[in-house]
Design a protein around this motif. Structure first.
Motif, mmCIF file in Angstrom:
data_model
loop_
_atom_site.group_PDB
_atom_site.id
_atom_site.type_symbol
_atom_site.label_atom_id
_atom_site.label_comp_id
_atom_site.label_asym_id
_atom_site.label_seq_id
_atom_site.Cartn_x
_atom_site.Cartn_y
_atom_site.Cartn_z
ATOM 1 N N LEU A 177 15.501 25.557 -19.112
ATOM 2 C CA LEU A 177 14.408 25.829 -20.126
ATOM 3 C C LEU A 177 13.236 25.334 -19.386
ATOM 4 O O LEU A 177 12.464 24.408 -19.677
ATOM 5 N N CYS A 178 12.665 26.210 -18.437
ATOM 6 C CA CYS A 178 11.686 25.990 -17.632
ATOM 7 C C CYS A 178 10.341 25.852 -18.412
ATOM 8 O O CYS A 178 9.316 25.299 -17.983
ATOM 9 N N THR A 179 10.303 26.723 -19.631
ATOM 10 C CA THR A 179 8.651 26.970 -20.166
ATOM 11 C C THR A 179 8.493 25.689 -20.864
ATOM 12 O O THR A 179 7.353 25.373 -21.461
ATOM 13 N N LEU A 180 9.636 24.613 -21.073
ATOM 14 C CA LEU A 180 9.151 23.335 -21.731
ATOM 15 C C LEU A 180 8.409 22.548 -20.779
ATOM 16 O O LEU A 180 7.448 21.490 -21.247
ATOM 17 N N HIS A 181 8.187 22.939 -19.647
ATOM 18 C CA HIS A 181 7.412 22.237 -18.463
ATOM 19 C C HIS A 181 6.053 22.847 -18.321
ATOM 20 O O HIS A 181 5.469 22.406 -16.978
ATOM 21 N N PHE A 182 5.115 23.602 -18.926
ATOM 22 C CA PHE A 182 4.139 24.243 -18.490
ATOM 23 C C PHE A 182 3.173 23.047 -18.215
ATOM 24 O O PHE A 182 3.024 22.085 -19.176
ATOM 25 N N GLN A 183 2.645 23.090 -17.152
ATOM 26 C CA GLN A 183 1.284 22.139 -16.853
ATOM 27 C C GLN A 183 0.184 22.499 -17.176
ATOM 28 O O GLN A 183 -0.494 23.546 -16.537
#
Length: 361
Positions: A177-183
């Motif tokens: 779930l890469c999009t949980l980690h938007f910086q």
């Protein structure tokens, strides 16, 4: 020898055109007109058409956000604990969706989970067993925080298990779930990461014998190497506001310089040559990486077409992505035939280079 007898894939319901995600990012980063033009040019250059996310916010205005604060600057920005709660909420359903795509399961003896975008305990391995009603004495292995090459370690573990136990039925599940980690940072590394990564899951059934119903993939050999000169160019860190990806523009050059030596060693250990390779399943880490590999291996974009298909339709889903590529190959029944060899590669922090040879049976 061990065999991949089925591959199942799944993505969340929320699908966003790359242009729409760029607009979300420009708004969240409060960019001026010049910065927006540069960002949108970056997004166009990725060759990604759309991406999927467990979060619906990327397609909404800030007054409608459900995960991020309903403020123009997204403050207070979600903490790591908030992101891990979201991971726990969304990861299991996506895993089960990918497993369902496998079809009917045999009596599973081992479960291997792979993920680098979230962790909790009791974890996904236990929840998968509980949800599927599998035996409680199944052997479990969790492979965490390895990044885009994590699926290779899962496959190698499954290969070892099947070689030791001819009755083994291994269920491998990768979920990211890469999009949980938007910086929310303007650094080039973060802008690039935000433009590439997406959510997805893949499930694989590995057994000691091939299935008779459909084509299987024999896992013939593996080879891994490390290039320490790239350890600062691709990294994955736990920070206060999510996991932070370092992904510099130097990575394609490093991959280009290392991939030829890596595959030469793989071919030597496998007893085959490049001329014996018919198909390619390269992890689509990004367009520049794919182009660098094509130059180094002297292959064409057509040879690498399955990676481009996945990149365009899904983006980079970290460890699950290469399994999507392998599934695309298996779906292309008009162009794949028995005994064709597949070269597969993936890359991650370290800099780690993973490779394997598979044969269609």
């Amino acid at each position: 020898m061990s065999f991949i007898n089925a591959i199942g894939t799944a993505v969340p319901e929320n699908c966003f055109p790359q242009k729409q995600i760029a607009e979300f990012m420009a708004s969240a980063l409060q960019m001026d007109e010049y910065e927006q033009r540069k960002l949108k040019a970056l997004y166009r250059s990725t060759k990604i058409n759309q991406r999927y996310s467990v979060l619906s916010d990327y397609g909404k205005s800030f007054s409608e956000y459900e995960f991020y604060p309903q403020t123009p600057d997204l403050e207070p920005f979600p903490s790591i604990s908030q992101r891990m709660l979201a991971y726990k909420q969304y990861a299991l359903p996506l895993c089960l969706k990918a497993i369902a795509d496998l079809g009917e399961l045999p009596n599973i003896t081992h479960v291997i989970t792979v993920s680098c975008t979230g962790m909790y305990a009791p974890g996904l391995d236990i929840e998968i067993i509980s949800s599927l009603g599998l035996s409680t004495n199944i052997q479990r292995t969790a492979i965490n925080f390895m990044g885009c090459y994590g699926a290779f370690n899962g496959l190698k573990m499954a290969d070892t298990i099947c070689k030791a136990n001819a009755e083994a039925k291994v269920l491998l599940v990768c979920v990211e779930l890469c999009t949980l980690h938007f910086q929310k940072k303007m650094d080039e590394d973060f802008l690039l990461s935000n433009a590439l990564f997406a959510d997805g899951a893949a499930a694989v059934l590995i057994e000691a014998t091939p299935t008779e119903e459909v084509q299987s993939l024999a896992m013939k050999s593996f080879f891994c190497d490390l290039y320490f000169e790239g350890k600062n160019d691709m990294a994955w860190q736990v920070a206060d506001f999510g996991f932070e990806m370092t992904l510099t523009s130097y990575i394609p050059k490093l991959v280009k310089s290392g991939i030829k030596a890596l595959t030469d060693k793989l071919f030597t250990s496998s007893g085959i040559t490049k001329q014996d390779i018919s198909l390619y399943a390269i992890h689509p880490g990004g367009k520049a990486i794919l182009e660098a590999i094509e130059t180094a291996l002297e292959i064409s974009a057509t040879d690498n077409r399955y990676a481009y298909q996945v990149l365009g339709n899904y983006g980079n889903m970290s460890s699950a992505t290469v399994l999507f590529v392998l599934k695309e190959i298996l779906k292309d029944t008009e162009n794949i035939h028995k005994n064709q060899n597949i070269l597969s590669c993936a890359f991650g922090p370290g800099l780690t280079l993973e490779s394997m040879i598979l044969t269609i049976v």
